[in-house]
Design a protein around this motif. Structure first.
Motif, PDB file in Angstrom:
ATOM      1  N   VAL A 258     -13.187  -2.218  10.204  1.00 20.37           N
ATOM      2  CA  VAL A 258     -12.687  -1.723  11.477  1.00 20.37           C
ATOM      3  C   VAL A 258     -13.421  -2.395  12.626  1.00 20.37           C
ATOM      4  CG1 VAL A 258     -12.501   0.307  12.951  1.00 20.37           C
ATOM      5  CG2 VAL A 258     -12.052   0.490  10.504  1.00 20.37           C
ATOM      6  N   ARG A 259     -12.666  -2.804  13.613  1.00 24.28           N
ATOM      7  CA  ARG A 259     -13.251  -3.463  14.776  1.00 24.28           C
ATOM      8  C   ARG A 259     -12.916  -2.643  16.013  1.00 24.28           C
ATOM      9  NH1 ARG A 259     -10.468  -8.804  15.566  1.00 24.28           N
ATOM     10  NH2 ARG A 259      -8.829  -7.455  16.391  1.00 24.28           N
TER      11      ARG A 259
ATOM     12  N   VAL B 169      -8.338  -7.690  11.075  1.00 25.80           N
ATOM     13  CA  VAL B 169      -9.093  -6.443  11.155  1.00 25.80           C
ATOM     14  C   VAL B 169      -8.369  -5.458  12.062  1.00 25.80           C
ATOM     15  CG1 VAL B 169     -11.345  -5.443  11.689  1.00 25.80           C
ATOM     16  CG2 VAL B 169     -11.188  -7.799  10.851  1.00 25.80           C
ATOM     17  N   VAL B 170      -8.250  -4.226  11.591  1.00 27.16           N
ATOM     18  CA  VAL B 170      -7.572  -3.219  12.398  1.00 27.16           C
ATOM     19  C   VAL B 170      -8.484  -2.778  13.539  1.00 27.16           C
ATOM     20  CG1 VAL B 170      -6.215  -2.410  10.445  1.00 27.16           C
ATOM     21  CG2 VAL B 170      -8.392  -1.311  10.963  1.00 27.16           C
TER      22      VAL B 170
ATOM     23  N   TRP C  44      -5.111   1.846   3.021  1.00 24.80           N
ATOM     24  CA  TRP C  44      -6.232   2.276   3.868  1.00 24.80           C
ATOM     25  C   TRP C  44      -7.280   3.029   3.058  1.00 24.80           C
ATOM     26  CZ3 TRP C  44      -8.402   0.780   7.956  1.00 24.80           C
ATOM     27  CH2 TRP C  44      -9.326   1.580   8.628  1.00 24.80           C
ATOM     28  N   LEU C  45      -6.839   3.892   2.164  1.00 26.71           N
ATOM     29  CA  LEU C  45      -7.781   4.667   1.366  1.00 26.71           C
ATOM     30  C   LEU C  45      -8.576   3.795   0.410  1.00 26.71           C
ATOM     31  CD1 LEU C  45      -5.570   7.780   0.549  1.00 26.71           C
ATOM     32  CD2 LEU C  45      -7.596   7.730   2.020  1.00 26.71           C
TER      33      LEU C  45
ATOM     34  N   LYS D  97      -1.128  -6.018   9.446  1.00 28.56           N
ATOM     35  CA  LYS D  97      -2.494  -6.403   9.074  1.00 28.56           C
ATOM     36  C   LYS D  97      -2.818  -6.034   7.630  1.00 28.56           C
ATOM     37  CE  LYS D  97      -4.182  -6.038  13.834  1.00 28.56           C
ATOM     38  NZ  LYS D  97      -5.058  -5.297  14.771  1.00 28.56           N
ATOM     39  N   LEU D  98      -2.282  -4.921   7.171  1.00 29.31           N
ATOM     40  CA  LEU D  98      -2.519  -4.488   5.796  1.00 29.31           C
ATOM     41  C   LEU D  98      -1.537  -5.114   4.810  1.00 29.31           C
ATOM     42  CD1 LEU D  98      -3.135  -0.679   6.428  1.00 29.31           C
ATOM     43  CD2 LEU D  98      -4.851  -2.406   5.899  1.00 29.31           C
ATOM     44  N   ARG D  99      -0.520  -5.819   5.341  1.00 28.34           N
ATOM     45  CA  ARG D  99       0.530  -6.450   4.523  1.00 28.34           C
ATOM     46  C   ARG D  99       1.252  -5.422   3.660  1.00 28.34           C
ATOM     47  NH1 ARG D  99      -3.628 -10.249   4.597  1.00 28.34           N
ATOM     48  NH2 ARG D  99      -3.028 -12.136   5.720  1.00 28.34           N
TER      49      ARG D  99
END
Length: 248
Positions: free
Chosen positions: A244-245, A181-182, A236-237, A223-225
């Motif tokens: 989101v943390r 989690v970002v 992200w979109l 994190k998003l690879r």
């Protein structure tokens, strides 16, 4: 529909039924191989759980490949166009005869050292995405061999139908890991990135240094690879902000 076509359809449906009911891969594959060998008839089948690696393949018959044959395959696979198609190319079902004449095939060192020992005069091979293993996407390679006549167009079609279903089943049994989690700050950087701002503009907007922006993006990429700004913005979109943390 002809009697032969009906029989072929029944064999395909038997594979599909097994895939639907499967609860784990270790139980699935031993039961799956004989059904696949019936759906696309051949004398032997090789299931390589990670295409292009040294992982030991599963076979039917179980003792199909000796250690000498596996060693020879590791040495000579790079010269084999069918192997390249399944491991590096698109992996769609492919007959060896589509890529090579019999003379070209027999001239390969791999024919003498690998294929002739287990009677692989004709082959139909394919590969497909199969979920994840050890944190990385995985691709399974499947090869069916015959001593006699070549595979038909119907065999290729059956393999294509099964390929999609095999991929879906393996993806379900070995799913994509849940992304890390970002953080709230990383999400703010990603939101501005997705709006087309440069790192310098993001830094000014968030009152941080461009170097800090770089660091946030580096962590977010992992994190998003993804490996690029465009891929990060698209990821992200499309994923939203529900993961989101906040972290202070």
């Amino acid at each position: 529909m002809s009697a032969a076509a009906e029989a072929g359809l029944r064999r395909i449906l038997a594979v599909v039924d097994l895939l639907i009911d499967a609860v784990d891969e270790d139980t699935l594959v031993p039961a799956l191989l004989p059904l696949l060998l019936a759906a696309v008839p051949g004398d032997s089948i090789i299931w390589a759980p990670r295409a292009g690696t040294a992982d030991r393949p599963l076979t039917l018959p179980p003792d199909l490949l000796s250690q000498d044959v596996r060693d020879a395959f590791a040495r000579e696979a790079a010269t084999d166009s069918l192997v390249r198609h399944t491991t590096l190319g698109p992996g769609t079902p492919m007959r060896r005869s589509t890529l090579q004449t019999p003379g070209e095939f027999h001239a390969l060192a791999a024919y003498t050292d690998v294929y002739r020992p287990f009677g692989a005069e004709q082959q139909l091979a394919m590969s497909f995405p199969a979920g994840w293993a050890d944190g990385a996407p995985r691709k399974v390679c499947l090869a069916i061999s015959r001593r006699g006549g070549d595979f038909s167009d119907d065999d290729v079609l059956a393999a294509a139908l099964l390929r999609t279903r095999l991929s879906h089943a393996l993806d379900r049994l070995a799913p994509t890991p849940v992304p890390a989690v970002v953080t709230r700050r990383e999400s703010a950087v990603l939101a501005l990135l997705a709006r087309g701002l440069t790192n310098q503009q993001i830094a000014r907007r968030l009152a941080i240094s461009p170097r800090t922006v770089d660091k946030h993006l580096e962590h977010a990429y992992a994190k998003l690879r993804v490996g690029s700004r465009v891929a990060a913005a698209n990821a992200w979109l499309t994923r939203g902000t529900s993961e989101v943390r906040a972290r202070r």
